[in-house]
Design a protein around this motif. Structure first.
Motif, PDB file in Angstrom:
ATOM      1  N   LYS A 120      49.084  32.504  44.072  1.00 24.12           N
ATOM      2  CA  LYS A 120      49.350  32.680  42.651  1.00 24.12           C
ATOM      3  C   LYS A 120      48.654  33.930  42.098  1.00 24.12           C
ATOM      4  CE  LYS A 120      49.823  28.715  39.628  1.00 24.12           C
ATOM      5  NZ  LYS A 120      49.074  27.751  38.778  1.00 24.12           N
ATOM      6  N   LEU A 121      47.367  34.026  42.405  1.00 22.81           N
ATOM      7  CA  LEU A 121      46.606  35.162  41.890  1.00 22.81           C
ATOM      8  C   LEU A 121      46.616  36.337  42.858  1.00 22.81           C
ATOM      9  CD1 LEU A 121      43.694  33.088  40.327  1.00 22.81           C
ATOM     10  CD2 LEU A 121      45.307  34.515  39.057  1.00 22.81           C
ATOM     11  N   ALA A 122      47.306  36.149  43.971  1.00 22.46           N
ATOM     12  CA  ALA A 122      47.602  37.255  44.880  1.00 22.46           C
ATOM     13  C   ALA A 122      46.358  37.916  45.477  1.00 22.46           C
ATOM     14  CB  ALA A 122      48.478  38.291  44.170  1.00 22.46           C
ATOM     15  N   TYR A 123      45.579  37.119  46.189  1.00 19.70           N
ATOM     16  CA  TYR A 123      44.453  37.719  46.892  1.00 19.70           C
ATOM     17  C   TYR A 123      44.132  36.943  48.160  1.00 19.70           C
ATOM     18  CZ  TYR A 123      41.442  34.079  44.763  1.00 19.70           C
ATOM     19  OH  TYR A 123      40.879  32.886  44.376  1.00 19.70           O
ATOM     20  N   VAL A 124      43.345  37.575  49.009  1.00 29.15           N
ATOM     21  CA  VAL A 124      42.883  36.947  50.231  1.00 29.15           C
ATOM     22  C   VAL A 124      41.420  37.346  50.410  1.00 29.15           C
ATOM     23  CG1 VAL A 124      43.622  38.904  51.668  1.00 29.15           C
ATOM     24  CG2 VAL A 124      43.466  36.633  52.688  1.00 29.15           C
ATOM     25  N   THR A 125      40.604  36.426  50.900  1.00 30.43           N
ATOM     26  CA  THR A 125      39.197  36.733  51.123  1.00 30.43           C
ATOM     27  C   THR A 125      38.927  36.703  52.621  1.00 30.43           C
ATOM     28  OG1 THR A 125      38.647  35.761  48.990  1.00 30.43           O
ATOM     29  CG2 THR A 125      36.823  36.077  50.526  1.00 30.43           C
ATOM     30  N   VAL A 126      38.371  37.786  53.134  1.00 33.25           N
ATOM     31  CA  VAL A 126      38.265  37.927  54.589  1.00 33.25           C
ATOM     32  C   VAL A 126      36.887  38.385  55.041  1.00 33.25           C
ATOM     33  CG1 VAL A 126      40.724  38.498  54.811  1.00 33.25           C
ATOM     34  CG2 VAL A 126      39.047  40.342  54.577  1.00 33.25           C
ATOM     35  N   GLU A 127      36.649  38.164  56.322  1.00 33.10           N
ATOM     36  CA  GLU A 127      35.456  38.683  56.992  1.00 33.10           C
ATOM     37  C   GLU A 127      35.815  40.004  57.693  1.00 33.10           C
ATOM     38  OE1 GLU A 127      32.733  34.813  57.965  1.00 33.10           O
ATOM     39  OE2 GLU A 127      34.298  35.266  59.449  1.00 33.10           O
ATOM     40  N   PRO A 128      34.790  40.754  58.141  1.00 35.20           N
ATOM     41  CA  PRO A 128      35.067  42.102  58.668  1.00 35.20           C
ATOM     42  C   PRO A 128      35.872  42.134  59.961  1.00 35.20           C
ATOM     43  CG  PRO A 128      32.717  41.565  58.817  1.00 35.20           C
ATOM     44  CD  PRO A 128      33.344  40.512  57.997  1.00 35.20           C
TER      45      PRO A 128
ATOM     46  N   ALA B 257      49.035  27.932  27.556  1.00 33.68           N
ATOM     47  CA  ALA B 257      48.921  27.861  29.017  1.00 33.68           C
ATOM     48  C   ALA B 257      50.227  28.265  29.710  1.00 33.68           C
ATOM     49  CB  ALA B 257      48.461  26.474  29.439  1.00 33.68           C
ATOM     50  N   PRO B 258      51.363  27.686  29.315  1.00 31.01           N
ATOM     51  CA  PRO B 258      52.609  28.150  29.944  1.00 31.01           C
ATOM     52  C   PRO B 258      52.906  29.628  29.677  1.00 31.01           C
ATOM     53  CG  PRO B 258      53.026  26.325  28.382  1.00 31.01           C
ATOM     54  CD  PRO B 258      51.564  26.511  28.438  1.00 31.01           C
ATOM     55  N   LEU B 259      52.483  30.123  28.515  1.00 24.60           N
ATOM     56  CA  LEU B 259      52.679  31.542  28.207  1.00 24.60           C
ATOM     57  C   LEU B 259      51.934  32.409  29.222  1.00 24.60           C
ATOM     58  CD1 LEU B 259      53.620  33.811  26.218  1.00 24.60           C
ATOM     59  CD2 LEU B 259      51.440  33.474  25.021  1.00 24.60           C
ATOM     60  N   MET B 260      50.680  32.034  29.513  1.00 28.14           N
ATOM     61  CA  MET B 260      49.882  32.784  30.497  1.00 28.14           C
ATOM     62  C   MET B 260      50.575  32.791  31.862  1.00 28.14           C
ATOM     63  SD  MET B 260      47.055  34.279  29.697  1.00 28.14           S
ATOM     64  CE  MET B 260      46.626  34.573  27.979  1.00 28.14           C
ATOM     65  N   GLU B 261      51.102  31.625  32.220  1.00 26.57           N
ATOM     66  CA  GLU B 261      51.795  31.522  33.510  1.00 26.57           C
ATOM     67  C   GLU B 261      53.024  32.431  33.541  1.00 26.57           C
ATOM     68  OE1 GLU B 261      50.729  29.575  36.250  1.00 26.57           O
ATOM     69  OE2 GLU B 261      48.945  29.589  34.974  1.00 26.57           O
ATOM     70  N   ALA B 262      53.648  32.613  32.371  1.00 30.33           N
ATOM     71  CA  ALA B 262      54.842  33.465  32.296  1.00 30.33           C
ATOM     72  C   ALA B 262      54.472  34.945  32.295  1.00 30.33           C
ATOM     73  CB  ALA B 262      55.648  33.126  31.046  1.00 30.33           C
ATOM     74  N   LEU B 263      53.317  35.248  31.699  1.00 34.04           N
ATOM     75  CA  LEU B 263      52.913  36.657  31.603  1.00 34.04           C
ATOM     76  C   LEU B 263      52.344  37.190  32.918  1.00 34.04           C
ATOM     77  CD1 LEU B 263      51.238  36.703  28.056  1.00 34.04           C
ATOM     78  CD2 LEU B 263      53.338  37.910  28.706  1.00 34.04           C
ATOM     79  N   ARG B 264      51.672  36.298  33.687  1.00 39.50           N
ATOM     80  CA  ARG B 264      50.995  36.764  34.911  1.00 39.50           C
ATOM     81  C   ARG B 264      51.942  37.489  35.863  1.00 39.50           C
ATOM     82  NH1 ARG B 264      48.953  32.314  36.771  1.00 39.50           N
ATOM     83  NH2 ARG B 264      50.781  32.006  38.076  1.00 39.50           N
ATOM     84  N   HIS B 426      31.199  37.415  22.410  1.00 41.21           N
ATOM     85  CA  HIS B 426      30.998  36.901  23.762  1.00 41.21           C
ATOM     86  C   HIS B 426      32.342  37.011  24.449  1.00 41.21           C
ATOM     87  CE1 HIS B 426      28.963  34.857  26.939  1.00 41.21           C
ATOM     88  NE2 HIS B 426      29.794  33.821  26.933  1.00 41.21           N
ATOM     89  N   ALA B 427      32.356  37.583  25.643  1.00 40.80           N
ATOM     90  CA  ALA B 427      33.640  37.938  26.251  1.00 40.80           C
ATOM     91  C   ALA B 427      33.724  37.519  27.713  1.00 40.80           C
ATOM     92  CB  ALA B 427      33.863  39.440  26.104  1.00 40.80           C
ATOM     93  N   PRO B 428      33.868  36.211  27.942  1.00 40.09           N
ATOM     94  CA  PRO B 428      33.971  35.758  29.323  1.00 40.09           C
ATOM     95  C   PRO B 428      35.293  36.177  29.966  1.00 40.09           C
ATOM     96  CG  PRO B 428      34.355  33.928  27.822  1.00 40.09           C
ATOM     97  CD  PRO B 428      33.916  35.097  26.981  1.00 40.09           C
ATOM     98  N   ILE B 429      35.233  36.391  31.254  1.00 36.06           N
ATOM     99  CA  ILE B 429      36.425  36.716  32.034  1.00 36.06           C
ATOM    100  C   ILE B 429      36.899  35.434  32.731  1.00 36.06           C
ATOM    101  CG2 ILE B 429      37.333  38.043  33.995  1.00 36.06           C
ATOM    102  CD1 ILE B 429      36.618  39.957  31.865  1.00 36.06           C
ATOM    103  N   ALA B 430      38.192  35.193  32.678  1.00 37.25           N
ATOM    104  CA  ALA B 430      38.773  34.042  33.370  1.00 37.25           C
ATOM    105  C   ALA B 430      39.925  34.519  34.243  1.00 37.25           C
ATOM    106  CB  ALA B 430      39.284  33.017  32.353  1.00 37.25           C
ATOM    107  N   PRO B 431      40.145  33.850  35.371  1.00 39.39           N
ATOM    108  CA  PRO B 431      41.340  34.174  36.156  1.00 39.39           C
ATOM    109  C   PRO B 431      42.583  33.924  35.292  1.00 39.39           C
ATOM    110  CG  PRO B 431      39.851  32.754  37.404  1.00 39.39           C
ATOM    111  CD  PRO B 431      39.352  32.766  35.988  1.00 39.39           C
ATOM    112  N   MET B 432      43.640  34.693  35.526  1.00 41.51           N
ATOM    113  CA  MET B 432      44.826  34.615  34.685  1.00 41.51           C
ATOM    114  C   MET B 432      45.681  33.392  35.022  1.00 41.51           C
ATOM    115  SD  MET B 432      47.556  37.676  33.980  1.00 41.51           S
ATOM    116  CE  MET B 432      46.319  38.907  33.613  1.00 41.51           C
ATOM    117  N   GLU B 433      45.151  32.231  34.641  1.00 36.12           N
ATOM    118  CA  GLU B 433      45.896  30.986  34.834  1.00 36.12           C
ATOM    119  C   GLU B 433      45.758  30.150  33.578  1.00 36.12           C
ATOM    120  OE1 GLU B 433      46.234  29.040  38.853  1.00 36.12           O
ATOM    121  OE2 GLU B 433      44.224  29.876  39.002  1.00 36.12           O
ATOM    122  N   GLY B 434      46.828  29.503  33.207  1.00 35.42           N
ATOM    123  CA  GLY B 434      46.832  28.684  32.003  1.00 35.42           C
ATOM    124  C   GLY B 434      45.702  27.676  31.981  1.00 35.42           C
TER     125      GLY B 434
END
Lengths: 559, 559
Positions: A120-128, B257-264, B426-434
């Motif tokens: 969904k978030l389009a990433y992979v976490t890997v070792e060297p 939440a569904p909007l975020m899923e549509a925008l991602r 205050h500006a927390p970062i969240a993964p782009m998921e609803g």
């Protein structure tokens, strides 16, 4: 007692005694099978694609991050310099050979787990130890809708190895270090650092965002000897609705400068969102075949006039370029329109290729030629791997060009180090302007031919504003004298290019002196190195300015 | 003798004596007019948009880089902590107020030269005093085909100040630190470091490429106290052939939440190439007007049920969003198609706006409403500055919202510090998921209302994978008790969010303790700080982990 030195081995009795003790400890840590000391393995590790003199004392193969930490602890105890490699396929830049003599290799290939994968978030976490092949396989197995970015090197190259060297590929995610985050790093002392939000416990955003709060440290661990990267998250791109590649050709050498001027606005405006590669005739020929020994009656180098004849016969231009278009069908159509318009009158041939046309051409190459006038059959072999790379498909094909000057064909299991392939790369960055590119090309052409080598050059429009001009000196290490000749050529090339202000984005182990200088940058790196690696055991000399301590002390004692 | 301390002033007689001597030297260096010590200037510099106790001893105004170096030399001599600010408009995060008590400000606003401008390669090289307004004016004067990216803060904000704080804007160049290169930095000792290729003499690629060979150091000087950035190159974007903005609205809270899923996917696929901003109703109202004192009979906070009534009356939604589309006419048309399709059923209103339609709407708002059913007249005031920001036009408009809880309207020359505007961001970062966004919203809504404030929230889709959730605590500092209440609210908010794994991308001066910890990251920053700032004179405490020296020493003494 330090064993640090550059050049011939400085192995004293003390060193021997310490090394023996260290090896004992490493063996008890990893098990004897993972501490390799036999002559042939060490010899292989001491062999690059150009002449080197550094000796490798042993090869350690830790199995996990904590092994790496313990390895470093032992290295510190006995002051033995260690040199980490991921897959070690840094061909053309020194392969696995340490910068410093009498080092112990830390081979990270056993750390080969894919730790996380998020569609969904389009990433992979890997070792060297995770290779291009492994990631590609995972994406296939999962029927993922994501594409990776691959380099034109071997499928067995490490993803992390290439990313931390700041290598590049062919898709919109082609700037590899720009597409990673959340590094885990073992410092030379054995301490572990996590970067970005990963440093905070329970953090959610670690794999999706580059920086946490505070200084961004990732850059410190690219092209450096400040830590061993044991984990990264790599961002992947969603497969676009539609993909199409374009290939273009210029028949005359002097078309390059106006071509660059035409491509820059496309790159700046985001019509071209990925790297564009433009190769000269020598580079293209090297991708098709080995040196034409028959044609030249065994004489080298391949002179421009002969090259021109071959070009005509094999139907390729002075310059051949390619790039990918990614998007919806409509977006790709729009990009094609803009490219056609921008390149009109600038190129002699412009061809678009998509999956459908590629399949068709492969099946009906002859018919296709009749219909379109474009003889795909002889260039399909060259086009297919390039086309694949633009879709993130790793390939072994480009590696064959390392065998350019060899007299027998590349073996099935290619290993340029083992096979005596001579290869030295130099990759200066130039601003994306025709006038700059012309200067670089003139210097490269003149010097390589003067030294008896073919000026094989590819130019990558790596960002919106800069071009990486990758120049390769390709030769046969089995020919007497060629090692020296190639190194002399490299030195002259580097000298003239830096004289004109074109510096390499990446350095081979023979070129680390370029890092030196009495400027603040060198002093700062030195100061950081001293702070994190007090015993100077981690890859001493690698991207490290030669001693500037005196200078940094002076500037620090203003009071 | 150190004057370093956090909290109430620790000004001893020794400190006084040293400070007097230092001031004498600074005066002889800069001239008395540029060493400001009068009470009202110092008081202004000690004032932020929330309660602070730190005292400012003086304000230095160096005129050039070498002045800055000499200022640092003197600071080191007398161990006086100095705190650099560019324009000092870091509102909501501490303005100009130093983290440490008894500091001397270094105000860089006189370093305001635009050193280089390149239309072809699309960049500008500036000093820290150069403001958004100045760059915008340059582009206008030159009739440039390039656009800058602007923040929603004042036009008089420093470009470098925002970039090194890793702020963001509204165009495809909205990630400000990602769009700079070639830093020149004065280290705490006075030494000068140039980054990227700029470090190499005569280098051509300095302003066009981020890294030189070796470790990439730029990140060290973002959100840090490791150096004073005195020059950067900022990349600019070519004005697209066509620009169009889109505005959307959701009437219900639970549509987010569904909007975020549509925008991602739109963001990941590069259909949306710029930041998208989604604001809640409180945020929108704060952009239109001040607190509705009449409506509430003077009571605070503005409760959700009242908010809903206002929403209906003023015709805006629970969520309002906007973004820009940049490209050829065909590309923009294609993006519109994809957005319409993706947001279908997810939003209650989706409207596109371009220059032509904006001009038309401004002239014929009533008629436009008849024709389209969209009442632009009352939202045009809000839309126009947002629309401008998406085209890189700086505006003062959003700053008015800092006066939300004030009882008189914003003055013509707004200064939130001077005017007693209360503001904590205050500006927390969240993964782009609803699902993530919902957690953040729930916490912010609950806590702010509980403490008596309006939960004014905007969510910026800052990258392809991450959302910056900017939460503002907005109040009137002139109301007794509110400073304490707001700070308590901030603490609780931060506590609950970090507990759930949502950490801020940026910290205010009151929050620097978040940098602490016994992890390797904290120890490494500490070690680098010790190496570059042995007397700890540069902005002590700023993005600096509290003392972890013991820890770093332990890990370094493995042997």
């Amino acid at each position: 007692m330090e064993v640090r030195a550059v050049g011939p081995a400085v192995i004293t009795e003390d060193t021997d005694r310490l090394a023996v003790k260290a090896l004992e400890q490493w063996m008890s840590l990893l098990g004897a099978e993972y501490v390799i000391t036999d002559d042939s393995s060490r010899f292989a590790a001491e062999t690059a694609t150009f002449a080197t003199t550094q000796k490798v004392l042993a090869i350690l193969r830790p199995g996990c991050r904590d092994d790496v930490r313990e390895c470093m602890r032992i290295a510190n105890c006995f002051r033995i310099p260690v040199y980490p490699v991921s897959s070690g396929k840094n061909w053309g830049y020194g392969s696995r050979v340490p910068v410093t003599d009498a080092s112990v290799l830390i081979d990270l290939s056993r750390l080969n787990r894919i730790l996380d994968f998020n569609e969904k978030l389009a990433y992979v976490t890997v070792e060297p130890g995770v290779t291009q092949r492994q990631l590609f396989q995972l994406l296939q197995d999962r029927r993922s809708g994501l594409w990776m970015d691959a380099t034109g090197s071997s499928p067995d190259c490490s993803l992390i190895g290439n990313a931390v060297e700041r290598g590049f590929g062919h898709t919109p995610y082609g700037d590899h270090f720009a597409q990673v985050c959340g590094l885990e790093v073992v410092l030379p002392t054995g301490a572990v650092v996590e970067t970005g939000f990963c440093r905070f416990s329970g953090s959610q955003a670690g794999p999706t965002y580059k920086c946490g709060a505070g200084p961004a440290l990732d850059g410190l661990f690219s092209q450096s000897n400040l830590g061993i990267v044991t984990r990264v998250t790599i961002w992947l791109m969603p497969a676009p609705e539609h993909f199409e590649a374009f290939f273009f050709q210029c028949n005359r050498e002097d078309q390059l400068a106006p071509l660059m001027e035409a491509l820059r606005p496309l790159r700046l405006q985001g019509i071209l969102r990925s790297t564009v590669h433009v190769a000269n005739d020598y580079k293209v020929l090297g991708g098709i075949q080995q040196y034409p020994w028959g044609e030249t009656n065994g004489a080298t180098p391949l002179l421009p006039e002969v090259m021109r004849r071959l070009r005509t016969r094999l139907k390729f231009g002075a310059w051949s370029g390619s790039g990918g278009l990614y998007g919806t069908r409509g977006q790709v159509a729009e990009a094609k329109r803009a490219i056609r318009q921008a390149l009109k009158g600038k190129v002699d041939r412009l061809q678009f290729l998509d999956d459908r046309r590629l399949a068709f051409a492969s099946r009906f190459a002859k018919l296709y030629q009749l219909l379109t006038g474009w003889d795909l059959s002889q260039t399909l072999d060259l086009a297919r791997p390039v086309y694949g790379l633009m879709k993130g498909v790793p390939t072994e094909k480009p590696l064959e060009s390392a065998y350019w000057r060899k007299k027998s064909p590349p073996p099935p299991n290619m290993d340029p180090d083992r096979d005596g392939c001579g290869l030295l790369w130099h990759a200066p960055i130039a601003p994306m302007e025709g006038s700059h590119i012309e200067v670089v090309i003139e210097i490269a052409n003149r010097i390589l031919l003067e030294y008896g080598f073919e000026p094989s050059i590819s130019m990558t429009l790596i960002t919106e504003r800069a071009v990486a001009c990758v120049i390769s000196i390709c030769y046969d290490r089995c020919e007497p004298g060629q090692d020296d000749q190639a190194m002399a050529c490299y030195r002259q090339l580097k000298h003239e290019l830096t004289d004109r202000g074109y510096y390499s984005y990446r350095l081979g182990i023979q070129a680390m002196s370029e890092m030196s200088g009495t400027d603040g940058h060198a002093a700062l790196i030195r100061a950081i190195k001293d702070a994190v690696d007090p015993n100077s055991v981690l890859a001493p000399g690698r991207y490290e300015p030669a001693e500037t301590r005196a200078c940094s002390k002076t500037t620090a004692s203003h009071e």
